[in-house]
Design a protein around this motif. Structure first.
Motif, PDB file in Angstrom:
ATOM      1  N   GLU A   1       0.666  -1.117  -0.067  1.00 40.38           N
ATOM      2  CA  GLU A   1      -0.420  -0.194   0.000  1.00 40.38           C
ATOM      3  C   GLU A   1       0.759   1.097  -0.098  1.00 40.38           C
ATOM      4  N   TYR A   2       0.384   2.135  -0.395  1.00 41.71           N
ATOM      5  CA  TYR A   2       1.014   3.201  -0.882  1.00 41.71           C
ATOM      6  C   TYR A   2       0.879   4.693   0.901  1.00 41.71           C
ATOM      7  N   LEU A   3       2.097   4.929   1.373  1.00 40.22           N
ATOM      8  CA  LEU A   3       2.244   5.525   2.621  1.00 40.22           C
ATOM      9  C   LEU A   3       2.583   6.488   2.388  1.00 40.22           C
ATOM     10  N   GLY A   4       2.709   7.809   3.651  1.00 38.65           N
ATOM     11  CA  GLY A   4       3.073   8.994   3.126  1.00 38.65           C
ATOM     12  C   GLY A   4       4.554   9.112   4.494  1.00 38.65           C
TER      13      GLY A   4
ATOM     14  N   GLU B   1      -8.010   0.075   5.148  1.00 39.18           N
ATOM     15  CA  GLU B   1      -7.664   1.462   5.368  1.00 39.18           C
ATOM     16  C   GLU B   1      -6.637   1.900   5.012  1.00 39.18           C
ATOM     17  N   LEU B   2      -5.177   1.213   5.321  1.00 39.78           N
ATOM     18  CA  LEU B   2      -4.184   1.327   4.732  1.00 39.78           C
ATOM     19  C   LEU B   2      -3.826   2.405   3.320  1.00 39.78           C
ATOM     20  N   GLY B   3      -4.471   1.470   2.808  1.00 37.68           N
ATOM     21  CA  GLY B   3      -4.800   1.911   0.751  1.00 37.68           C
ATOM     22  C   GLY B   3      -6.006   2.679   0.260  1.00 37.68           C
ATOM     23  N   ASN B   4      -6.240   3.112   1.371  1.00 46.31           N
ATOM     24  CA  ASN B   4      -7.135   4.159   1.739  1.00 46.31           C
ATOM     25  C   ASN B   4      -6.811   5.843   1.522  1.00 46.31           C
ATOM     26  N   LYS B   5      -5.109   5.227   2.105  1.00 47.64           N
ATOM     27  CA  LYS B   5      -5.349   6.845   2.587  1.00 47.64           C
ATOM     28  C   LYS B   5      -4.181   7.490   0.983  1.00 47.64           C
ATOM     29  N   THR B   6      -4.608   8.913   1.788  1.00 47.22           N
ATOM     30  CA  THR B   6      -3.906   9.798  -0.041  1.00 47.22           C
ATOM     31  C   THR B   6      -2.594  10.446   1.067  1.00 47.22           C
ATOM     32  N   ILE B   7      -1.535  11.062   0.190  1.00 48.13           N
ATOM     33  CA  ILE B   7      -0.364  11.156   0.037  1.00 48.13           C
ATOM     34  C   ILE B   7      -0.362  12.428  -0.938  1.00 48.13           C
TER      35      ILE B   7
ATOM     36  N   SER C   1       1.517  17.113  -5.690  1.00 46.03           N
ATOM     37  CA  SER C   1       1.031  15.533  -5.978  1.00 46.03           C
ATOM     38  C   SER C   1       0.354  15.253  -5.467  1.00 46.03           C
ATOM     39  N   VAL C   2      -0.569  14.422  -5.585  1.00 47.98           N
ATOM     40  CA  VAL C   2      -1.474  13.488  -4.420  1.00 47.98           C
ATOM     41  C   VAL C   2      -0.837  12.220  -5.377  1.00 47.98           C
ATOM     42  N   THR C   3      -1.192  10.911  -4.494  1.00 43.82           N
ATOM     43  CA  THR C   3      -1.284   9.635  -4.737  1.00 43.82           C
ATOM     44  C   THR C   3      -2.134   8.730  -3.911  1.00 43.82           C
ATOM     45  N   TRP C   4      -2.987   8.380  -4.846  1.00 42.70           N
ATOM     46  CA  TRP C   4      -4.355   7.950  -3.863  1.00 42.70           C
ATOM     47  C   TRP C   4      -4.618   6.266  -4.886  1.00 42.70           C
ATOM     48  N   LYS C   5      -4.753   5.290  -4.305  1.00 42.94           N
ATOM     49  CA  LYS C   5      -5.083   3.785  -4.496  1.00 42.94           C
ATOM     50  C   LYS C   5      -4.296   3.975  -6.138  1.00 42.94           C
ATOM     51  N   GLY C   6      -3.313   4.032  -5.820  1.00 44.18           N
ATOM     52  CA  GLY C   6      -2.152   3.463  -6.948  1.00 44.18           C
ATOM     53  C   GLY C   6      -2.766   4.341  -8.202  1.00 44.18           C
ATOM     54  N   TRP C   7      -3.250   5.794  -7.682  1.00 42.28           N
ATOM     55  CA  TRP C   7      -3.278   6.847  -8.714  1.00 42.28           C
ATOM     56  C   TRP C   7      -2.185   7.977  -8.554  1.00 42.28           C
ATOM     57  N   LYS C   8      -1.773   8.546  -9.343  1.00 38.71           N
ATOM     58  CA  LYS C   8      -0.780  10.526  -9.361  1.00 38.71           C
ATOM     59  C   LYS C   8      -1.035  11.428  -9.582  1.00 38.71           C
ATOM     60  N   LEU C   9      -1.474  12.281  -9.209  1.00 35.89           N
ATOM     61  CA  LEU C   9      -2.375  13.371  -9.865  1.00 35.89           C
ATOM     62  C   LEU C   9      -0.337  14.162  -9.935  1.00 35.89           C
ATOM     63  N   ILE C  10       0.193  15.135 -10.131  1.00 33.67           N
ATOM     64  CA  ILE C  10       0.479  16.553 -10.646  1.00 33.67           C
ATOM     65  C   ILE C  10       0.843  17.635 -11.096  1.00 33.67           C
ATOM     66  N   TYR C  11       0.535  17.666  -9.410  1.00 35.39           N
ATOM     67  CA  TYR C  11      -0.019  20.174 -10.539  1.00 35.39           C
ATOM     68  C   TYR C  11       1.070  20.626 -10.339  1.00 35.39           C
ATOM     69  N   ASN C  12       0.405  21.837 -11.020  1.00 39.68           N
ATOM     70  CA  ASN C  12       1.289  23.348 -11.418  1.00 39.68           C
ATOM     71  C   ASN C  12       0.012  24.360 -11.197  1.00 39.68           C
TER      72      ASN C  12
ATOM     73  N   LEU D   1       0.116   4.687 -10.792  1.00 36.10           N
ATOM     74  CA  LEU D   1       1.438   3.653 -10.944  1.00 36.10           C
ATOM     75  C   LEU D   1       1.278   2.284 -10.909  1.00 36.10           C
ATOM     76  N   GLN D   2       0.151   2.050 -10.992  1.00 36.71           N
ATOM     77  CA  GLN D   2       0.278   0.339 -10.282  1.00 36.71           C
ATOM     78  C   GLN D   2       0.466  -0.170 -12.487  1.00 36.71           C
ATOM     79  N   LYS D   3      -0.104   0.317 -13.513  1.00 33.12           N
ATOM     80  CA  LYS D   3       0.632   0.350 -14.892  1.00 33.12           C
ATOM     81  C   LYS D   3       1.603   0.636 -15.117  1.00 33.12           C
ATOM     82  N   ASP D   4       2.261   2.229 -14.592  1.00 33.00           N
ATOM     83  CA  ASP D   4       3.096   2.574 -15.501  1.00 33.00           C
ATOM     84  C   ASP D   4       4.018   3.221 -14.318  1.00 33.00           C
ATOM     85  N   PRO D   5       4.478   2.165 -13.574  1.00 29.69           N
ATOM     86  CA  PRO D   5       5.520   2.523 -12.298  1.00 29.69           C
ATOM     87  C   PRO D   5       6.172   4.011 -12.598  1.00 29.69           C
ATOM     88  N   ALA D   6       7.157   3.660 -14.135  1.00 28.58           N
ATOM     89  CA  ALA D   6       7.767   4.832 -14.330  1.00 28.58           C
ATOM     90  C   ALA D   6       7.410   6.377 -15.072  1.00 28.58           C
ATOM     91  N   GLU D   7       5.879   6.409 -14.558  1.00 29.22           N
ATOM     92  CA  GLU D   7       5.300   7.189 -15.298  1.00 29.22           C
ATOM     93  C   GLU D   7       5.575   8.268 -16.545  1.00 29.22           C
TER      94      GLU D   7
END
Length: 583
Positions: free
Chosen positions: A447-450, A484-490, A502-513, A524-530
């Protein structure tokens, strides 16, 4: 008289020190008592010495009848004072702290002072005590205050014996600039980290730990306070951590742990407030990017462990060597056949200047140097872990190993080497390994964890508590509730040369400027290299992530602190500007 003056000065110092901390508000009265003890001890002792010395000089002036002798005395006194101050200035500002010449001069002048004063005293006939010490109505109050100070010190000593902590020892190891995918137990092809890998065999291995920022000061500041960098007041420069934010170390000191920090870079120095709660904070190895510090960090750690093996302790070790400049260590040469233009210890400015012309072979060589640094650091960390076993402390110690951020090596096509200004995984995906007391099996958490959750988690596993008045942004990591651990937003952020969130949540990641309103969405689960931006392909995921990020921004906006910037020396400023840490 000296005791009264010192007591008043000590109370003023105590008030100035205690108000910014919030210890009284948080109910941390033991820490408040420590500050009171330190303030009164320092100021009462200093005042008694100064008043006694002034009284001594006045008495000399009264008793010495020979004008010639009086002139000799004052001349000698002024000369000694001049020599003392001048050698101190030389030692403090121009010569190394451990200069043998300065030590000899200082001892020589003190010896000379003793001879002169002794000669003067031999010429005199003392009948009564110095007159300034016989001021009416000050002796009894002074004695009462001295007795109070003695009782305060005695009470603190007794409290430490009676209320000694019963939890586990804590060893927190932070390796600067260690990206997760260059660690063996995270799947790296090279055997760079045998010591870390052995530690992971009887630990909880968090495969997807994310740091709060891609550079040292906000990342470690966030770990120690469980606050986001924006809340702490970080923008584009190092800042001083506001004392109203409780640190992990202060929790342990409040509970009578011995607290020791051994660090290796100015970005986690006492000048930035990172010494809060530490009984001792060793900064001797904070000597810049070309200094090899791992052997000394380990040596100091072992010395501490042997001294405090029978007491409960919190030990923080900061290893810096994997950070640039990348230095080749002969025992760990992963590319001996390289014949290109790059070389070991090359300044990061030169590497970045040469980056547009670098070949794939050059990039491979830089990574080999980086891996050499990692292996060298791992070797010395392993010595600390072995010493814990030799002392019988390993099984009952909570050991946490992590990193503040990772490192980029030309992965993004813009010729960047280093960290600080992006939020891709190579810069914020870090190792996190936790060996719990009595834990002998490996558990792997995907699970993703901050890392913002680190402070409350360590405190909880040590059987301690965080004052309810202190609001952590992180939460205790509950390994029993995987869902619950997997539901945490980072959330992660940086404002160095740019502004990114950036926010990482349930395997998804958004980078915002927020400046140019750009969005990058990754699975991230299918494309860990982004490598594939899905922002235009998956509106549903994008909208959901944007809502989460907007809600977070609205929450932290009201909590932001107006931080104070440190007053670095000019030499430090020039060095930090050359590395891009200051503008």
């Amino acid at each position: 008289m000296g005791a009264i003056v010192g007591f008043i000065a000590g109370l003023i110092s105590f008030h100035a020190s205690i108000v910014p901390t919030g210890y009284i508000q948080y109910g941390m009265f033991r820490l408040a008592a420590f500050i009171l003890q330190e303030s009164l001890n320092k100021w009462m002792f200093l005042s008694i010495v100064v008043v006694s010395f002034v009284a001594f000089l006045v008495e000399l002036r009264i008793r010495i009848k020979d004008r010639r002798m009086l002139k000799v005395f004052w001349l000698s006194f002024v000369s000694i004072l001049f020599f003392f101050l001048s050698t101190w200035a030389l030692r403090r500002y121009w010569l190394p702290e451990k200069s043998l010449l300065m030590n000899i001069l200082i001892h020589a002048e003190m010896f000379l002072l003793a001879i002169i004063l002794g000669r003067v005293l031999m010429k005199m006939k003392w009948k009564t005590s110095p007159r300034l010490l016989r001021i009416r109505h000050t002796r009894k109050p002074g004695l009462v205050l001295i007795v109070f100070l003695l009782l305060l010190n005695l009470g603190i000593i007794i409290d430490r014996r009676i209320n000694s902590p019963t939890g586990s020892n804590i060893v927190l190891i932070i390796v600067d600039t260690l990206r997760a995918d260059h660690v063996g137990c995270y799947g790296y092809s090279r055997n760079t980290t045998p010591s870390i890998d052995r530690l992971s065999l009887n630990s909880i291995l968090f495969k997807n730990a994310i740091s709060a920022a891609p550079w040292t000061t906000p990342s470690i500041g966030s770990m120690f306070t469980s606050q986001y960098p924006a809340v702490l007041g970080f923008r584009d420069k190092p800042i001083i951590i506001d004392q109203r934010f409780l640190t992990l170390t202060e929790i342990f000191k409040e509970n009578n742990y011995v607290t020791k920090g051994i660090i290796s870079h100015a970005h986690v120095s006492s000048a930035l407030g990172f010494d809060q709660g530490f009984d001792s904070y060793d900064e001797e190895n904070a000597k810049g990017h070309g200094h090899i510090s791992s052997p000394s960090i380990t040596e100091k750690a072992i010395r501490f462990l042997r001294t405090c093996k029978n007491r409960k302790f919190f030990l923080f070790l900061h290893y810096f060597d994997p950070h640039f400049d990348y230095i080749l260590h002969e025992d760990y040469d992963y590319y001996p056949d390289y014949n290109g233009p790059l070389y070991s210890s090359q300044p990061i400015r030169e590497l970045r200047e040469k980056a547009p012309q670098m070949t794939a072979d050059d990039a491979r060589y830089i990574k080999a140097l980086y891996d050499s640094e990692i292996s060298f650091t791992d070797e010395h960390m392993g010595v600390v872990l072995d010493e814990l076993k030799n002392l019988g402390l390993y099984d009952n110690t909570l050991i946490i190993l992590t990193a503040d951020h990772g490192e980029e090596f030309l992965e993004r096509g813009d010729y960047w080497i280093g960290h600080t200004k992006k939020l891709y995984q190579e810069q914020i995906h870090v190792p996190l390994i936790m060996k719990l007391p009595g834990h002998n099996e490996q558990e792997i958490m995907h699970e993703y964890l901050g890392l913002i959750n680190l402070m409350p988690t360590i405190v909880d596993y040590a059987g301690l508590w965080i004052p309810g008045e202190y609001r952590c942004e992180g939460q205790t990591i509950d390994m029993s509730d995987i869902e619950e651990l997997g539901n945490k937003t980072i959330f992660s952020q940086t404002r160095r040369w740019t502004s990114l969130q950036s926010v990482t949540w349930k395997g998804w990641k958004l980078i915002y400027n927020p400046i140019v309103k750009s969005r990058q969405l990754f699975d991230l689960q299918k494309d860990p290299a982004e490598s594939r931006n899905l922002a235009r392909e998956n509106d549903k995921a994008l909208n959901a992530m944007e809502v989460v990020l907007q809600k977070w921004n609205s929450q932290i906006r009201s909590k932001k602190t107006q931080a104070e910037e440190p007053d670095f020396a000019e030499e430090q400023k020039r060095h930090l500007r050359s590395l891009g840490y200051l503008q």
